[in-house]
Design a protein around this motif. Structure first.
Motif, mmCIF file in Angstrom:
data_model
loop_
_atom_site.group_PDB
_atom_site.id
_atom_site.type_symbol
_atom_site.label_atom_id
_atom_site.label_comp_id
_atom_site.label_asym_id
_atom_site.label_seq_id
_atom_site.Cartn_x
_atom_site.Cartn_y
_atom_site.Cartn_z
ATOM 1 N N ALA A 1 1.028 1.468 -9.757
ATOM 2 C CA ALA A 1 2.110 1.907 -8.871
ATOM 3 C C ALA A 1 2.705 0.722 -8.103
ATOM 4 C CB ALA A 1 1.590 2.959 -7.899
ATOM 5 N N LEU A 2 1.851 -0.187 -7.628
ATOM 6 C CA LEU A 2 2.339 -1.346 -6.887
ATOM 7 C C LEU A 2 3.081 -2.336 -7.778
ATOM 8 C CD1 LEU A 2 -0.779 -2.030 -4.624
ATOM 9 C CD2 LEU A 2 1.477 -1.258 -3.838
ATOM 10 N N SER A 3 2.831 -2.288 -9.079
ATOM 11 C CA SER A 3 3.462 -3.226 -10.017
ATOM 12 C C SER A 3 4.776 -2.706 -10.590
ATOM 13 C CB SER A 3 2.492 -3.541 -11.165
ATOM 14 O OG SER A 3 1.253 -3.987 -10.682
ATOM 15 N N ILE A 4 5.098 -1.446 -10.368
ATOM 16 C CA ILE A 4 6.314 -0.854 -10.935
ATOM 17 C C ILE A 4 7.586 -1.579 -10.493
ATOM 18 C CG2 ILE A 4 7.764 1.218 -10.862
ATOM 19 C CD1 ILE A 4 5.245 2.880 -11.127
ATOM 20 N N PRO A 5 7.729 -2.000 -9.218
ATOM 21 C CA PRO A 5 8.952 -2.740 -8.847
ATOM 22 C C PRO A 5 9.196 -3.979 -9.696
ATOM 23 C CG PRO A 5 7.797 -2.032 -6.881
ATOM 24 C CD PRO A 5 6.897 -1.711 -8.028
ATOM 25 N N THR A 6 8.127 -4.645 -10.116
ATOM 26 C CA THR A 6 8.301 -5.807 -10.994
ATOM 27 C C THR A 6 8.933 -5.392 -12.310
ATOM 28 O OG1 THR A 6 6.356 -6.850 -10.003
ATOM 29 C CG2 THR A 6 7.097 -7.691 -12.139
ATOM 30 N N PHE A 7 8.488 -4.277 -12.856
ATOM 31 C CA PHE A 7 9.052 -3.790 -14.116
ATOM 32 C C PHE A 7 10.517 -3.386 -13.942
ATOM 33 C CE2 PHE A 7 9.755 -0.860 -17.618
ATOM 34 C CZ PHE A 7 9.108 -1.498 -18.667
ATOM 35 N N ILE A 8 10.849 -2.872 -12.774
ATOM 36 C CA ILE A 8 12.224 -2.418 -12.525
ATOM 37 C C ILE A 8 13.183 -3.599 -12.380
ATOM 38 C CG2 ILE A 8 13.721 -1.218 -10.881
ATOM 39 C CD1 ILE A 8 11.378 0.651 -10.299
ATOM 40 N N PHE A 9 12.797 -4.591 -11.578
ATOM 41 C CA PHE A 9 13.729 -5.659 -11.226
ATOM 42 C C PHE A 9 13.704 -6.844 -12.186
ATOM 43 C CE2 PHE A 9 13.054 -3.589 -7.053
ATOM 44 C CZ PHE A 9 14.368 -3.259 -6.786
ATOM 45 N N ARG A 10 12.679 -6.949 -13.008
ATOM 46 C CA ARG A 10 12.661 -8.060 -13.960
ATOM 47 C C ARG A 10 13.781 -7.878 -14.979
ATOM 48 N NH1 ARG A 10 10.496 -12.686 -12.376
ATOM 49 N NH2 ARG A 10 9.835 -13.960 -14.128
ATOM 50 N N ASP A 11 14.472 -8.948 -15.310
ATOM 51 C CA ASP A 11 15.651 -8.847 -16.172
ATOM 52 C C ASP A 11 15.866 -10.177 -16.880
ATOM 53 O OD1 ASP A 11 17.832 -7.785 -17.400
ATOM 54 O OD2 ASP A 11 19.011 -7.488 -15.586
ATOM 55 N N THR A 12 16.763 -10.180 -17.852
ATOM 56 C CA THR A 12 17.151 -11.402 -18.551
ATOM 57 C C THR A 12 18.642 -11.622 -18.401
ATOM 58 O OG1 THR A 12 17.486 -10.217 -20.639
ATOM 59 C CG2 THR A 12 15.300 -11.186 -20.259
ATOM 60 N N ILE A 13 19.040 -12.878 -18.455
ATOM 61 C CA ILE A 13 20.452 -13.230 -18.394
ATOM 62 C C ILE A 13 20.655 -14.533 -19.155
ATOM 63 C CG2 ILE A 13 20.266 -14.571 -16.259
ATOM 64 C CD1 ILE A 13 23.017 -13.467 -15.471
ATOM 65 N N GLU A 14 21.797 -14.663 -19.801
ATOM 66 C CA GLU A 14 22.114 -15.883 -20.542
ATOM 67 C C GLU A 14 22.963 -16.799 -19.668
ATOM 68 O OE1 GLU A 14 24.083 -17.393 -24.784
ATOM 69 O OE2 GLU A 14 23.819 -15.237 -24.361
ATOM 70 N N LEU A 15 22.439 -17.984 -19.421
ATOM 71 C CA LEU A 15 23.131 -18.984 -18.612
ATOM 72 C C LEU A 15 22.987 -20.348 -19.273
ATOM 73 C CD1 LEU A 15 21.937 -17.944 -15.027
ATOM 74 C CD2 LEU A 15 24.243 -17.683 -15.921
ATOM 75 N N HIS A 16 24.097 -21.031 -19.446
ATOM 76 C CA HIS A 16 24.078 -22.379 -20.023
ATOM 77 C C HIS A 16 23.328 -22.401 -21.356
ATOM 78 C CE1 HIS A 16 25.680 -24.031 -16.249
ATOM 79 N NE2 HIS A 16 24.840 -23.214 -15.639
ATOM 80 N N ASN A 17 23.654 -21.431 -22.220
ATOM 81 C CA ASN A 17 23.096 -21.341 -23.574
ATOM 82 C C ASN A 17 21.586 -21.096 -23.582
ATOM 83 O OD1 ASN A 17 25.650 -21.871 -24.783
ATOM 84 N ND2 ASN A 17 25.343 -24.072 -24.432
#
Length: 355
Positions: free
Chosen positions: A164-180
Motif C-alpha cells: 500500500a505504501l509503495s503504490i504512489p511510486t507505481f502511479i507517478f513513475r513514468d517515461t519520457i523521451e528527451l534529447h533522443n
C-alpha cells in the motif's frame, strides 16, 4: 510539453540534463566514474543477493522446522530476493547511459519493487526487534501467544502495508523521451503544474522518511535500549546468537539506508536552496547503491554471526556431498555390473544394453 521536475531518486534526469554541460570534461569524467561504481555495486549485490537469499530461503523451508524466528528471516529474505531479481534492469539502465528500453510498465514495476523492498525490510526488522524484546523480557506472555500461525498473520499485514505504501511510486513513475533518450522518472506534475508537483514530492518523501525510517528507528531504538538495560540488570535474561544476529541486521539496514533518507530530505530542500544540486549529483548515486547493497548483506551476517546457521550450512553441504558421492558410486557400480567381456557374443551385448 513541459519538462518534468528533477528526479534525484534515480538521478538519471539530473545527470543527463543538469549542469554537466557547464562544468566541462571534469564533470563528464565524474559522471562516468559514478556510473562505473553504481554498476559494480549493483552487480555485486545481484550475485551475492541471489546466492545468499536463495540459501536462506532453502535452509528455512527445507532444512529446518519453521519457527517464529525463521518466519521473520524467511520473509525478509524473500523481500530481498525479489528486489535483487530486478537489479539487472537497473544495471542495463546505467550501462545504456540512462536510456530506458523496457517500457513504462517495467519502469513503474522496477521502482515499485525497490520501494516495497525498503518498506517491507524495515517493517520486518521492526517486528524482529519487538518480537526479540517480548520473547526475552515477557517470557510467560510470549509462550502463550507467540505462535507460528500468528507470525504468518503478522507477515501478511506487513506485506499488505508495504504494498500500500509503495503504490504512489507505481502511479507517478513514468517515461519520457528527451534529447533522443527515454528517461524513467517520477512524474509528479501531471496536469496540475509545478506547485502540485512540489507538494506531491514533499508528501511522498515525508511519508517515506517517517514510515520507512524515523518511526521504525525510534521503535527499534527504544526496544533495544530497554532490552540492554534488562540484560545488564538481570542474571536470567541473556542474549542468544540469534538476538546478536538481529542486532547486526538492524545496524546494517540503518547504516545502508540512513544516507539515502538524508539525501532525500536534501532533495526536497532544493525547492528552497538550489545550491545543493552539486552535492546531490555526486552523492545520490553512491547512497542509492549503498541502500541497494543492503539486500545482500543479511545472508552474510547470518553466516558470520549465527552459529546455528553455520552449523546448518556445514551439515547441509556435507549431506549434499555425501549424496553426490553415493550417487556417483552407485552409477559406477551399475556401469561395472553391466560391462561385457570382449569375447562375448553380439546378441548378448545387445540384450544387456537394452536391460
Amino acid at each position: 510539453m513541459e519538462e518534468p521536475v528533477f528526479d534525484y531518486e534515480n538521478y538519471s534526469y539530473y545527470l543527463e540534463y543538469g549542469d554537466f554541460d557547464d562544468i566541462g570534461r571534469q564533470g563528464y569524467v565524474q559522471k562516468e566514474t559514478l556510473h562505473i561504481i553504481s554498476v559494480v555495486i549493483y552487480s555485486i549485490s545481484f550475485v551475492l543477493g541471489i546466492i545468499g537469499n536463495g540459501l536462506v530461503i532453502w535452509l528455512t523451508t527445507c532444512k529446518r522446522k519453521l519457527t517464529v524466528n525463521t518466519i521473520w528471516l524467511l520473509n525478509l529474505a524473500v523481500a530481498d530476493l525479489v528486489f535483487v531479481l530486478f537489479l539487472p534492469v537497473s544495471i542495463d539502465y546505467v550501462l545504456r547511459d540512462f536510456h530506458w528500453d523496457f517500457g513504462v510498465v517495467m519502469c513503474k514495476l522496477n521502482s515499485f519493487v525497490s520501494v516495497m523492498n525498503m518498506y517491507s525490510s524495515v517493517l520486518f526488522l521492526t517486528v524482529l526487534s519487538l518480537d526479540r524484546y517480548v520473547s526475552l523480557v515477557h517470557l510467560d506472555w510470549s509462550q502463550r501467544h507467540r505462535t507460528v500461525r500468528r507470525a504468518w498473520a503478522v507477515c501478511l499485514i506487513v506485506w499488505v502495508f508495504a504494498v500500500a505504501l509503495s503504490i504512489p511510486t507505481f502511479i507517478f513513475r513514468d517515461t519520457i523521451e528527451l534529447h533522443n533518450k527515454v528517461v524513467c522518472f517520477n512524474n509528479f506534475e501531471r496536469e496540475e503544474g509545478h506547485v502540485a508537483a512540489m507538494h506531491r514530492h514533499i508528501a511522498i518523501v515525508a511519508i517515506r522518511t517517517t514510515v520507512g525510517f524515523l518511526l521504525p528507528f525510534s521503535a527499534i531504538t527504544v526496544t533495544s535500549v530497554l532490552l540492554a538495560v534488562r540484560v545488564y540488570s538481570s542474571t536470567i535474561v541473556r542474549l542468544s546468537s540469534f538476538s546478536k544476529t538481529v542486532s547486526a541486521i538492524i545496524l546494517a539496514f540503518f547504516l545502508c539506508w540512513a544516507p539515502f533518507h538524508v539525501f532525500s530530505l536534501m532533495e526536497i530542500s532544493m525547492y528552497i536552496s538550489p545550491q545543493l544540486g552539486d552535492v546531490l549529483r555526486v552523492g545520490f548515486p553512491l547512497v542509492t547503491s549503498l541502500a541497494f547493497f543492503n539486500s545482500c548483506v543479511n545472508p552474510l551476517l547470518y553466516v558470520l554471526i549465527g552459529q546455528k546457521v553455520r552449523r546448518l550450512l556445514k551439515r547441509s553441504f556435507l549431506e549434499l556431498t555425501k549424496k553426490s558421492l553415493r550417487e556417483l558410486s552407485q552409477s559406477v557400480s551399475a556401469t561395472q555390473s553391466i560391462s561385457v567381456p570382449a569375447n562375448a557374443p553380439a546378441a548378448e551385448s545387445i540384450e544387456l544394453s537394452i536391460v
